[in-house]
Motif scaffolding. Sequence first.
Motif, mmCIF file in Angstrom:
data_model
loop_
_atom_site.group_PDB
_atom_site.id
_atom_site.type_symbol
_atom_site.label_atom_id
_atom_site.label_comp_id
_atom_site.label_asym_id
_atom_site.label_seq_id
_atom_site.Cartn_x
_atom_site.Cartn_y
_atom_site.Cartn_z
ATOM 1 N N MET A 214 0.883 -1.503 0.058
ATOM 2 C CA MET A 214 -0.229 0.027 0.274
ATOM 3 C C MET A 214 1.267 1.424 0.032
ATOM 4 O O MET A 214 0.473 2.288 -0.651
ATOM 5 N N VAL A 215 2.207 0.997 0.565
ATOM 6 C CA VAL A 215 2.944 2.625 0.986
ATOM 7 C C VAL A 215 3.483 2.499 -0.483
ATOM 8 O O VAL A 215 3.697 3.609 -0.783
ATOM 9 N N SER A 216 3.943 1.688 -0.994
ATOM 10 C CA SER A 216 4.559 1.389 -2.473
ATOM 11 C C SER A 216 3.648 2.033 -3.558
ATOM 12 O O SER A 216 3.500 3.306 -4.677
ATOM 13 N N ARG A 217 2.275 1.970 -3.230
ATOM 14 C CA ARG A 217 1.441 2.551 -4.386
ATOM 15 C C ARG A 217 1.040 3.814 -4.311
ATOM 16 O O ARG A 217 1.042 4.532 -5.030
ATOM 17 N N LEU A 218 0.976 4.681 -2.437
ATOM 18 C CA LEU A 218 1.090 5.465 -2.522
ATOM 19 C C LEU A 218 1.811 6.505 -2.695
ATOM 20 O O LEU A 218 1.902 7.329 -3.634
ATOM 21 N N LEU A 219 3.271 6.324 -2.522
ATOM 22 C CA LEU A 219 4.515 6.766 -3.363
ATOM 23 C C LEU A 219 5.011 6.951 -5.080
ATOM 24 O O LEU A 219 5.062 7.944 -4.865
ATOM 25 N N LYS A 220 4.111 5.624 -5.259
ATOM 26 C CA LYS A 220 4.915 5.924 -7.174
ATOM 27 C C LYS A 220 3.339 7.348 -7.092
ATOM 28 O O LYS A 220 3.292 7.639 -8.265
ATOM 29 N N GLY A 221 2.199 7.239 -7.053
ATOM 30 C CA GLY A 221 0.999 8.364 -7.026
ATOM 31 C C GLY A 221 1.814 9.292 -6.361
ATOM 32 O O GLY A 221 1.428 10.290 -7.178
ATOM 33 N N PHE A 222 2.184 9.536 -5.528
ATOM 34 C CA PHE A 222 3.119 11.014 -4.762
ATOM 35 C C PHE A 222 3.976 11.427 -6.275
ATOM 36 O O PHE A 222 4.499 12.338 -6.388
ATOM 37 N N ALA A 223 5.135 9.848 -6.908
ATOM 38 C CA ALA A 223 5.857 10.524 -7.361
ATOM 39 C C ALA A 223 5.257 10.708 -8.989
ATOM 40 O O ALA A 223 5.876 11.344 -9.718
ATOM 41 N N GLU A 224 4.305 10.513 -8.833
ATOM 42 C CA GLU A 224 3.359 10.664 -10.461
ATOM 43 C C GLU A 224 2.681 12.288 -9.790
ATOM 44 O O GLU A 224 2.803 13.313 -11.433
ATOM 45 N N GLN A 225 1.975 11.936 -9.392
ATOM 46 C CA GLN A 225 2.041 14.608 -9.306
ATOM 47 C C GLN A 225 2.887 14.630 -8.457
ATOM 48 O O GLN A 225 2.739 16.271 -8.931
ATOM 49 N N GLY A 226 4.446 14.497 -8.937
ATOM 50 C CA GLY A 226 5.697 15.566 -9.016
ATOM 51 C C GLY A 226 5.824 15.641 -7.382
ATOM 52 O O GLY A 226 6.805 16.341 -7.459
ATOM 53 N N LEU A 227 5.351 14.691 -6.737
ATOM 54 C CA LEU A 227 5.576 15.657 -5.197
ATOM 55 C C LEU A 227 6.485 15.158 -4.368
ATOM 56 O O LEU A 227 7.535 15.554 -3.484
ATOM 57 N N VAL A 228 7.697 13.358 -4.857
ATOM 58 C CA VAL A 228 8.485 13.096 -4.280
ATOM 59 C C VAL A 228 9.330 12.548 -6.043
ATOM 60 O O VAL A 228 9.184 12.403 -6.702
ATOM 61 N N ARG A 229 10.850 11.753 -5.358
ATOM 62 C CA ARG A 229 10.943 11.558 -6.638
ATOM 63 C C ARG A 229 11.863 9.937 -5.801
ATOM 64 O O ARG A 229 12.160 10.028 -4.813
ATOM 65 N N LEU A 230 11.085 8.785 -6.077
ATOM 66 C CA LEU A 230 11.493 7.940 -6.301
ATOM 67 C C LEU A 230 13.150 7.432 -5.869
ATOM 68 O O LEU A 230 13.717 7.046 -7.610
ATOM 69 N N GLY A 231 13.913 6.474 -5.417
ATOM 70 C CA GLY A 231 15.078 6.232 -5.397
ATOM 71 C C GLY A 231 15.433 4.929 -5.010
ATOM 72 O O GLY A 231 14.110 4.053 -4.171
ATOM 73 N N ARG A 232 16.319 4.324 -4.213
ATOM 74 C CA ARG A 232 16.903 3.132 -3.791
ATOM 75 C C ARG A 232 17.008 3.523 -2.472
ATOM 76 O O ARG A 232 18.153 3.948 -2.025
ATOM 77 N N GLU A 233 16.168 2.850 -1.725
ATOM 78 C CA GLU A 233 16.079 2.811 -0.450
ATOM 79 C C GLU A 233 16.253 4.451 0.151
ATOM 80 O O GLU A 233 16.307 4.857 1.414
ATOM 81 N N GLN A 234 15.654 5.453 -1.010
ATOM 82 C CA GLN A 234 15.395 6.946 -0.589
ATOM 83 C C GLN A 234 13.955 7.876 -0.947
ATOM 84 O O GLN A 234 13.801 6.462 -2.542
ATOM 85 N N VAL A 235 13.805 8.404 -0.564
ATOM 86 C CA VAL A 235 12.496 9.300 -1.332
ATOM 87 C C VAL A 235 12.737 10.721 -0.831
ATOM 88 O O VAL A 235 13.217 11.242 -0.203
ATOM 89 N N GLU A 236 13.274 11.501 -2.671
ATOM 90 C CA GLU A 236 13.317 13.055 -1.756
ATOM 91 C C GLU A 236 12.246 13.906 -2.960
ATOM 92 O O GLU A 236 11.531 13.475 -3.256
ATOM 93 N N VAL A 237 11.986 14.620 -1.210
ATOM 94 C CA VAL A 237 10.541 15.429 -1.002
ATOM 95 C C VAL A 237 10.989 16.224 -2.216
ATOM 96 O O VAL A 237 12.450 17.485 -2.080
ATOM 97 N N LEU A 238 10.451 16.681 -3.472
ATOM 98 C CA LEU A 238 10.163 17.971 -5.178
ATOM 99 C C LEU A 238 9.623 19.229 -4.184
ATOM 100 O O LEU A 238 9.652 19.951 -4.858
#
Length: 202
Positions: A166-190
Motif C-alpha cells: 500500500m505504501v509503495s502504491r501511494l509513493l508511486k502516485g506521489f511520484a506521478e504527481q511530482g511530489l517526490v522522486r523515488l530512489g533506492r532506499e530513499q524518497v526525495e521530497v520535490l
Amino acid sequence: MPVGLLQRIREALQPLSIAPGTVVFDERQPCLGFPFVLEGSIRVAKISGNGRELPLYRVLAGESCIITSSCLLGHADYNARGTSEGPTTLALLPRPLFDEMLGEPAFRDFVFALFSERMAELMQLVEEVAFRKLDQRLAALLLGKGRVVHATHQQLADELGSVREMVSRLLKGFAEQGLVRLGREQVEVLDAAGLRKLASVT
C-alpha cells in the motif's frame, strides 16, 4: 530521597549496553523492573498475529516507558515489544526498589507526569490511525524526515502500521504527481507545499 534509599539505588543500577535491533522486552514476558534509558532509544510497538507492527512511541534518554510502568503497577506481563534502535545503554531498577520509590513524592510525580505525556501521544496516534487516511499520514511522515528520506518502503510502512504494498502504491502516485522522486532506499521530497496540502486535507 532518603540517603539510604539512594545508596541502594546506586548499588542496584548497573548500566547495560545493548546492540542495535535487540528485543529488550516482548509480549507475554514478565516485567522484571523499571528501565532507565541512559543513551540511545527504544522503539515500542504492538505486534499483530501476522507480524505487522504498529509503532506506539520511542523511549529516549531520560524518559520512561508507560507500558513498563503499567505492567509494574498492575503486576501484569508486557503487551508490546521494545527494540533498541541504535547502540543503547540502560539501567534496570528492580521491582522491589521501584515499589519503594513510588512512596517518594519526587519519583512518583516523575513517573506519572511522563505517564500523562505518553497517554496524550497515544491518544493522538489512535486519532491518526482511526480518522486520518493513509495517504495523509504518509505525506506527514515524509515531511517530518527532511528533504531526502533514507528509508525503504517497508520501513515507512512499519512506522505507519501499514503494509509495504500500500505504501509503495501511494509513493508511486506521489511520484506521478511530482511530489517526490523515488530512489533506492530513499524518497526525495520535490514539492513540500504539495505534501503539506495533502497532509492537511480533512
